[in-house]
Design a protein around this motif. Structure first.
Motif, PDB file in Angstrom:
ATOM      1  N   PRO A 196       0.872  -1.190   0.033  1.00 35.77           N
ATOM      2  CA  PRO A 196      -0.058   0.063  -0.144  1.00 35.77           C
ATOM      3  C   PRO A 196       0.907   1.391  -0.077  1.00 35.77           C
ATOM      4  CG  PRO A 196       0.220  -0.891   2.149  1.00 35.77           C
ATOM      5  CD  PRO A 196       0.849  -1.961   1.295  1.00 35.77           C
ATOM      6  N   VAL A 197       0.349   2.231  -0.577  1.00 38.37           N
ATOM      7  CA  VAL A 197       1.080   3.413  -0.378  1.00 38.37           C
ATOM      8  C   VAL A 197       0.742   4.029   0.670  1.00 38.37           C
ATOM      9  CG1 VAL A 197       1.058   5.921  -1.529  1.00 38.37           C
ATOM     10  CG2 VAL A 197       0.767   4.074  -3.211  1.00 38.37           C
ATOM     11  N   GLU A 245      -1.775   7.134  -3.654  1.00 38.62           N
ATOM     12  CA  GLU A 245      -2.916   6.454  -3.335  1.00 38.62           C
ATOM     13  C   GLU A 245      -2.753   4.882  -3.906  1.00 38.62           C
ATOM     14  OE1 GLU A 245      -6.285   8.613  -4.051  1.00 38.62           O
ATOM     15  OE2 GLU A 245      -6.347   7.797  -6.062  1.00 38.62           O
ATOM     16  N   GLY A 246      -3.768   3.939  -3.342  1.00 41.09           N
ATOM     17  CA  GLY A 246      -3.750   2.653  -3.633  1.00 41.09           C
ATOM     18  C   GLY A 246      -2.481   1.653  -3.497  1.00 41.09           C
ATOM     19  N   LEU A 247      -2.395   0.858  -4.391  1.00 42.31           N
ATOM     20  CA  LEU A 247      -1.083  -0.115  -4.220  1.00 42.31           C
ATOM     21  C   LEU A 247      -0.148   0.276  -5.340  1.00 42.31           C
ATOM     22  CD1 LEU A 247      -3.002  -3.480  -3.905  1.00 42.31           C
ATOM     23  CD2 LEU A 247      -2.213  -2.257  -1.949  1.00 42.31           C
ATOM     24  N   VAL A 248       1.108  -0.194  -4.941  1.00 41.48           N
ATOM     25  CA  VAL A 248       2.201  -0.103  -5.830  1.00 41.48           C
ATOM     26  C   VAL A 248       2.489  -1.716  -5.746  1.00 41.48           C
ATOM     27  CG1 VAL A 248       3.110   2.022  -5.850  1.00 41.48           C
ATOM     28  CG2 VAL A 248       3.818   0.438  -4.295  1.00 41.48           C
ATOM     29  N   HIS A 249       2.672  -1.916  -7.382  1.00 41.47           N
ATOM     30  CA  HIS A 249       3.041  -3.419  -7.672  1.00 41.47           C
ATOM     31  C   HIS A 249       4.553  -3.578  -8.278  1.00 41.47           C
ATOM     32  CE1 HIS A 249      -1.319  -3.991  -7.394  1.00 41.47           C
ATOM     33  NE2 HIS A 249      -1.251  -2.712  -7.962  1.00 41.47           N
ATOM     34  N   ALA A 250       5.083  -4.872  -7.810  1.00 42.00           N
ATOM     35  CA  ALA A 250       6.673  -4.921  -8.078  1.00 42.00           C
ATOM     36  C   ALA A 250       6.620  -6.334  -8.659  1.00 42.00           C
ATOM     37  CB  ALA A 250       7.562  -4.944  -6.850  1.00 42.00           C
ATOM     38  N   VAL A 251       7.598  -6.319  -9.873  1.00 38.36           N
ATOM     39  CA  VAL A 251       7.874  -7.493 -10.603  1.00 38.36           C
ATOM     40  C   VAL A 251       9.309  -7.556 -10.695  1.00 38.36           C
ATOM     41  CG1 VAL A 251       7.574  -8.931 -12.779  1.00 38.36           C
ATOM     42  CG2 VAL A 251       5.715  -7.268 -11.821  1.00 38.36           C
ATOM     43  N   ILE A 310      13.793  -5.044 -11.463  1.00 35.40           N
ATOM     44  CA  ILE A 310      12.504  -4.633 -10.944  1.00 35.40           C
ATOM     45  C   ILE A 310      11.789  -3.417 -11.352  1.00 35.40           C
ATOM     46  CG2 ILE A 310      11.392  -4.368  -8.601  1.00 35.40           C
ATOM     47  CD1 ILE A 310      14.949  -5.519  -8.426  1.00 35.40           C
ATOM     48  N   THR A 311      10.471  -3.649 -11.692  1.00 34.18           N
ATOM     49  CA  THR A 311       9.692  -2.755 -12.002  1.00 34.18           C
ATOM     50  C   THR A 311       8.652  -2.356 -10.900  1.00 34.18           C
ATOM     51  OG1 THR A 311       8.409  -3.901 -13.401  1.00 34.18           O
ATOM     52  CG2 THR A 311       9.938  -2.762 -14.637  1.00 34.18           C
ATOM     53  N   ILE A 312       8.264  -1.240 -10.555  1.00 40.76           N
ATOM     54  CA  ILE A 312       7.109  -0.890  -9.887  1.00 40.76           C
ATOM     55  C   ILE A 312       6.123  -0.108 -10.363  1.00 40.76           C
ATOM     56  CG2 ILE A 312       6.733   0.028  -7.451  1.00 40.76           C
ATOM     57  CD1 ILE A 312       9.415  -0.457  -6.592  1.00 40.76           C
ATOM     58  N   THR A 313       5.134  -0.521 -10.514  1.00 42.61           N
ATOM     59  CA  THR A 313       3.915   0.467 -11.131  1.00 42.61           C
ATOM     60  C   THR A 313       2.724   0.561 -10.042  1.00 42.61           C
ATOM     61  OG1 THR A 313       2.862  -1.704 -11.717  1.00 42.61           O
ATOM     62  CG2 THR A 313       4.322  -0.739 -13.470  1.00 42.61           C
ATOM     63  N   ASP A 314       1.926   1.558 -10.529  1.00 45.89           N
ATOM     64  CA  ASP A 314       0.829   1.878  -9.326  1.00 45.89           C
ATOM     65  C   ASP A 314      -0.274   1.184 -10.124  1.00 45.89           C
ATOM     66  OD1 ASP A 314      -0.186   3.278 -12.038  1.00 45.89           O
ATOM     67  OD2 ASP A 314       0.280   5.318 -11.320  1.00 45.89           O
ATOM     68  N   ASP A 315      -1.502   1.477  -9.454  1.00 47.48           N
ATOM     69  CA  ASP A 315      -2.698   0.630  -9.873  1.00 47.48           C
ATOM     70  C   ASP A 315      -2.980   0.853 -11.211  1.00 47.48           C
ATOM     71  OD1 ASP A 315      -3.220  -0.860  -7.574  1.00 47.48           O
ATOM     72  OD2 ASP A 315      -4.301   0.821  -6.683  1.00 47.48           O
ATOM     73  N   GLY A 336      -1.158   0.973 -13.922  1.00 42.17           N
ATOM     74  CA  GLY A 336      -0.033   0.156 -14.497  1.00 42.17           C
ATOM     75  C   GLY A 336       1.011   1.448 -14.898  1.00 42.17           C
ATOM     76  N   ALA A 337       1.005   2.641 -14.317  1.00 44.89           N
ATOM     77  CA  ALA A 337       1.974   3.726 -14.739  1.00 44.89           C
ATOM     78  C   ALA A 337       3.231   3.179 -14.077  1.00 44.89           C
ATOM     79  CB  ALA A 337       1.515   5.075 -14.376  1.00 44.89           C
ATOM     80  N   LEU A 338       4.444   3.457 -14.708  1.00 48.65           N
ATOM     81  CA  LEU A 338       5.973   3.046 -14.187  1.00 48.65           C
ATOM     82  C   LEU A 338       5.948   4.154 -13.117  1.00 48.65           C
ATOM     83  CD1 LEU A 338       7.864   1.210 -14.146  1.00 48.65           C
ATOM     84  CD2 LEU A 338       8.979   2.741 -16.130  1.00 48.65           C
ATOM     85  N   VAL A 339       6.140   3.702 -11.613  1.00 52.78           N
ATOM     86  CA  VAL A 339       6.531   4.460 -10.625  1.00 52.78           C
ATOM     87  C   VAL A 339       8.152   4.444 -10.609  1.00 52.78           C
ATOM     88  CG1 VAL A 339       6.456   4.803  -8.108  1.00 52.78           C
ATOM     89  CG2 VAL A 339       4.483   4.109  -9.578  1.00 52.78           C
ATOM     90  N   CYS A 340       8.690   3.218 -10.873  1.00 60.00           N
ATOM     91  CA  CYS A 340      10.301   2.981 -10.247  1.00 60.00           C
ATOM     92  C   CYS A 340      10.741   2.123 -11.041  1.00 60.00           C
ATOM     93  CB  CYS A 340      10.415   2.742  -8.818  1.00 60.00           C
ATOM     94  SG  CYS A 340      11.954   2.823  -8.263  1.00 60.00           S
ATOM     95  N   THR A 341      12.106   2.170 -11.363  1.00 62.75           N
ATOM     96  CA  THR A 341      12.758   0.937 -12.015  1.00 62.75           C
ATOM     97  C   THR A 341      13.986   0.470 -10.928  1.00 62.75           C
ATOM     98  OG1 THR A 341      13.806   2.250 -13.586  1.00 62.75           O
ATOM     99  CG2 THR A 341      12.005   1.079 -14.486  1.00 62.75           C
ATOM    100  N   CYS A 342      14.069  -0.531 -10.759  1.00 63.77           N
ATOM    101  CA  CYS A 342      15.749  -0.953 -10.009  1.00 63.77           C
ATOM    102  C   CYS A 342      16.206  -1.934 -10.583  1.00 63.77           C
ATOM    103  CB  CYS A 342      14.907  -1.468  -8.554  1.00 63.77           C
ATOM    104  SG  CYS A 342      13.824  -0.158  -8.005  1.00 63.77           S
ATOM    105  N   ARG A 343      17.501  -1.940 -10.023  1.00 66.87           N
ATOM    106  CA  ARG A 343      18.213  -3.330 -10.127  1.00 66.87           C
ATOM    107  C   ARG A 343      19.078  -3.803  -8.776  1.00 66.87           C
ATOM    108  NH1 ARG A 343      22.516  -1.822 -13.164  1.00 66.87           N
ATOM    109  NH2 ARG A 343      23.720  -1.772 -11.323  1.00 66.87           N
TER     110      ARG A 343
END
Length: 135
Positions: free
Chosen positions: A35-36, A88-94, A109-114, A116-123
């Motif tokens: 959750p955010v 708000e809402g949830l963020v989703h990581a893959v 790793i990609t993190i998106t909001d509810d 589907g917009a990209l919030v963060c990219t990680c390695r």
């Protein structure tokens, strides 16, 4: 914790405190959501550190699954690029593998909001080591 899957017991961990829920789990793909609300900075935006915790969680779980039950995965490098705010809402990581070796595992790793917009990219890169003896 269980001997077979010690990474699955999140009781009393940061995952529990931040509301991270692990969903799909395999060495080739780990997903989770968080959750955010409760993970924001004073402006009401998702805290960048919370995104980093979520990214390190999915990448570390994937690395540990790749390592197997007789080894552990220890994070040695994490980088995150924050692309947009979540309010708000949830963020989703893959987490998906970039490199699966015998001593190192690296995940994108990609993190998106509810929406589907990209919030963060990680390695994340983890060192794979023999499991230390129980003390």
């Amino acid at each position: 914790m269980t001997d077979a899957n010690p990474i699955l017991d999140t009781t009393g961990t940061l995952l529990e405190r931040m509301g991270i829920v692990l969903e799909e789990m395999s060495p080739g793909r780990v997903t989770a959501h968080m959750p955010v609300a409760g993970n924001t900075q004073p402006y009401g935006l998702l805290h960048g550190g919370a995104s980093a915790v979520l990214a390190e969680t999915v990448g570390s779980v994937a690395s540990a699954l790749h390592a197997g039950k007789d080894r552990i995965a220890v994070g040695i490098e994490l980088n995150c690029t924050h692309h947009r705010a979540a309010r708000e809402g949830l963020v989703h990581a893959v987490a998906t593998p970039v490199h699966l070796g015998g001593t190192l595992a690296t995940y994108a790793i990609t993190i998106t909001d509810d929406s589907g917009a990209l919030v963060c990219t990680c390695r994340l890169t983890c060192l794979l080591r023999e499991r230390p003896p129980a003390s």
